[in-house]
Design an enzyme around this catalytic site. Structure first.
Site, PDB file in Angstrom:
ATOM      1  CG  PHE A 116     -50.704  89.298  56.248  1.00  0.00           C
ATOM      2  CD1 PHE A 116     -50.731  88.271  55.323  1.00  0.00           C
ATOM      3  CD2 PHE A 116     -49.723  89.281  57.221  1.00  0.00           C
ATOM      4  CE1 PHE A 116     -49.802  87.250  55.362  1.00  0.00           C
ATOM      5  CE2 PHE A 116     -48.783  88.262  57.275  1.00  0.00           C
ATOM      6  CZ  PHE A 116     -48.820  87.242  56.330  1.00  0.00           C
ATOM      7  CE  LYS A 117     -46.535  87.501  52.900  1.00  0.00           C
ATOM      8  NZ  LYS A 117     -47.764  86.737  52.634  1.00  0.00           N
ATOM      9  CG  ASP A 118     -49.161  96.428  52.338  1.00  0.00           C
ATOM     10  OD1 ASP A 118     -48.076  96.430  51.726  1.00  0.00           O
ATOM     11  OD2 ASP A 118     -50.274  96.438  51.768  1.00  0.00           O
ATOM     12  CG  LEU A 121     -42.651  93.695  54.252  1.00  0.00           C
ATOM     13  CD1 LEU A 121     -43.095  92.925  53.028  1.00  0.00           C
ATOM     14  CD2 LEU A 121     -41.116  93.793  54.283  1.00  0.00           C
ATOM     15  CB  THR A 149     -43.320  88.749  50.480  1.00  0.00           C
ATOM     16  OG1 THR A 149     -43.888  88.095  51.611  1.00  0.00           O
ATOM     17  CG2 THR A 149     -42.007  89.372  50.910  1.00  0.00           C
TER      18      THR A 149
END
Ligand SMILES: *Cc1c(COP(=O)(O)O)cnc(C)c1O
Length: 465
Positions: A116-118, A121, A149
């Site tokens: 889910f960091k995408d 970011l 991350t």
């Protein structure tokens, strides 16, 4: 929109400054001076809109003044163009779940690095490059990562001009796929460090680098960890899209480490979104579950678990929740965080705890529960979930029954954690093409002892003259 620090000793600043700075100069975290507000009919109007359109509505409240509507729209479009689901964050009904009520998985792993960091970011990287070009100069990004991350930051920032990216992961504590996703980057501006220590050690080295003010200023040090408010803002978007789609307040169950993702839910609530409850799901690193249930925020030794991205004993973003729960008392927040930094322990005052408990419930699930949950979920629903999602599915089963729909945030693709899935199911998960690729590429990383001076030396030695 203007931003203030949770510790009250930093000048007010705008969105672009927050984006470029990451951490506030007084050691606090930035929060909006006032939360933007959405009315019930505005939120209802999000139903059926593309994810990008809702992202624009939410982000423009924060970014207005720093970026034009055109710039924001362009960067949002580009950020989500590489996702492999047109819905970006598809909501999938979990049929066959044993408990009553309706259960959903919110799939947040359709971006380039399968976690889910995408979601945050990809947009942060584009806005960052834009803000940096305008300000001029260089930036040095140092990111501590528990696994996801790092690759998301590299995917977003690798190859960009005037930016050097240093990613510190705990040696041997990330999955093989996670490590390879970071260390196989072909870009010359990406530098991987395997730290002989834990994630918390990595995170405290980043904080200590910030505290070395001269060095930090000289290299243009910046953080893109979830202490960067822009990530919280971007992650609040999917709470809105879910609520609009379900047309009723939901219980969100969130696999939690650094408290960024679940705090994005609080941010959405503070912007006017009705939410039934936010459930904090932790693995054996249960600092947040103990804080909520026992009223003492105290960190112990980090446990190495099957859900490594949550192997965290200091939940940095909890500072934002404490600031809000104390009625934005910056003086108390600064004192409390100062005390925690010294003693690793903070007793929550009853009024603060009551505020937190009005919004959050917390449960911890250990490795045995993770394996049992992966197995049970596959048997009952046909869904293979990753070990982080499994922590939340396990916690969801302990939430008292209610009429509200339950939405589990599914934070990673199971193929990133093949070993854990194989342990649970006796077979590995299917590998998407995008992940197979990294298994054969050469790796580049430097192993460094847990020592601030050595890390600093390494950073200096890699910066372009
Ligand atoms: C980062 C991460 C988490 C924890 O999110 P926080 O915002 O740090 O609480 C959970 N699951 C996965 C897969 C992650 O990568």
């Amino acid at each position: 929109m203007q931003f203030i620090s949770t510790r009250g000793q930093a000048p007010v600043c705008d969105f672009a400054q927050v984006l470029l700075a990451g951490l506030a100069p007084d050691g606090g975290l930035y929060v909006p001076q006032q939360w933007p507000q959405f009315t019930a009919s505005e939120i209802a109007g999000f139903a059926g809109k593309p994810y990008q359109a809702v992202a624009f509505e939410v982000l423009s409240c924060f970014a207005g003044g720093s970026f034009s509507a055109d710039e924001l729209e362009q960067d949002i479009a580009a950020a989500y163009a590489g996702f492999d689901s047109p819905a970006i964050a598809p909501l999938r009904k979990l049929d066959g779940a044993s408990s009553n009520g309706s259960h959903y998985l919110l799939e947040l792993f359709h971006g380039p690095t399968f976690a889910f960091k995408d979601l945050a970011l990809q947009i942060l990287g584009r806005l960052f490059a834009r803000a940096l070009a305008r300000r001029g100069g260089r930036a040095t990004i140092v990111a501590a990562t528990s696994g996801d991350t790092g690759s998301a930051a590299i995917a977003a920032l690798g190859g960009l001009a005037n930016i050097e990216v240093f990613v510190i992961h705990p040696l041997g504590r990330v999955s093989e796929v996670q490590r390879r996703q970071m260390t196989t980057s072909p870009h010359a501006n990406v530098h991987n460090i395997a730290l002989e220590g834990s994630f918390d050690d990595a995170q405290s080295i980043v904080k200590e680098l910030f505290a070395q003010k001269e060095f930090a200023a000289e290299i243009g040090l910046t953080a893109v960890n979830s202490i960067n408010f822009v990530r919280i803002a971007a992650q609040s978007v999917y709470y809105f899209t879910v609520a609009a789609a379900l047309k009723q307040p939901a219980i969100f169950v969130v696999p939690t480490g650094n408290f960024g993702d679940v705090f994005a839910g609080e941010a959405a609530m503070r912007m006017g979104l009705p939410v039934e409850r936010l459930v904090i799901a932790t693995n054996a690193n249960d600092i947040m579950a103990r804080a909520l249930n026992e009223g003492v925020y105290a960190s112990g030794a980090a446990h190495h678990t099957l859900s490594p991205s949550m192997d965290i004993q200091v939940a940095s973003n909890f500072e934002r929740a404490l600031f809000e729960a104390s009625q934005r008392d910056a003086r108390w927040t600064a004192a409390a965080m100062g005390q925690f930094a010294k003693t690793r322990r903070l007793e929550l005052p009853p009024a603060v705890l009551a505020q937190l408990r009005a919004r959050y419930t917390a449960f911890a699930c250990d490795d045995a529960a993770i394996l049992a949950t992966i197995k049970k979920t596959a048997a009952e629903t046909g869904q293979v979930v990753d070990p982080h999602t499994a922590v939340a599915v396990c916690a969801a089963e302990r939430v008292p029954a209610s009429a509200a729909p339950q939405v589990v945030l599914s934070t990673a693709h199971p193929a990133k954690f093949g070993d854990a899935v194989r342990q649970a199911l006796g077979r590995p998960p299917a590998m998407p093409e995008g992940l197979k690729r990294v298994m054969d590429l050469p790796e580049r990383f430097e192993t460094i002892p847990n020592d601030l001076a050595l890390i600093r030396q390494f950073i200096s030695s890699r910066l372009p003259a």
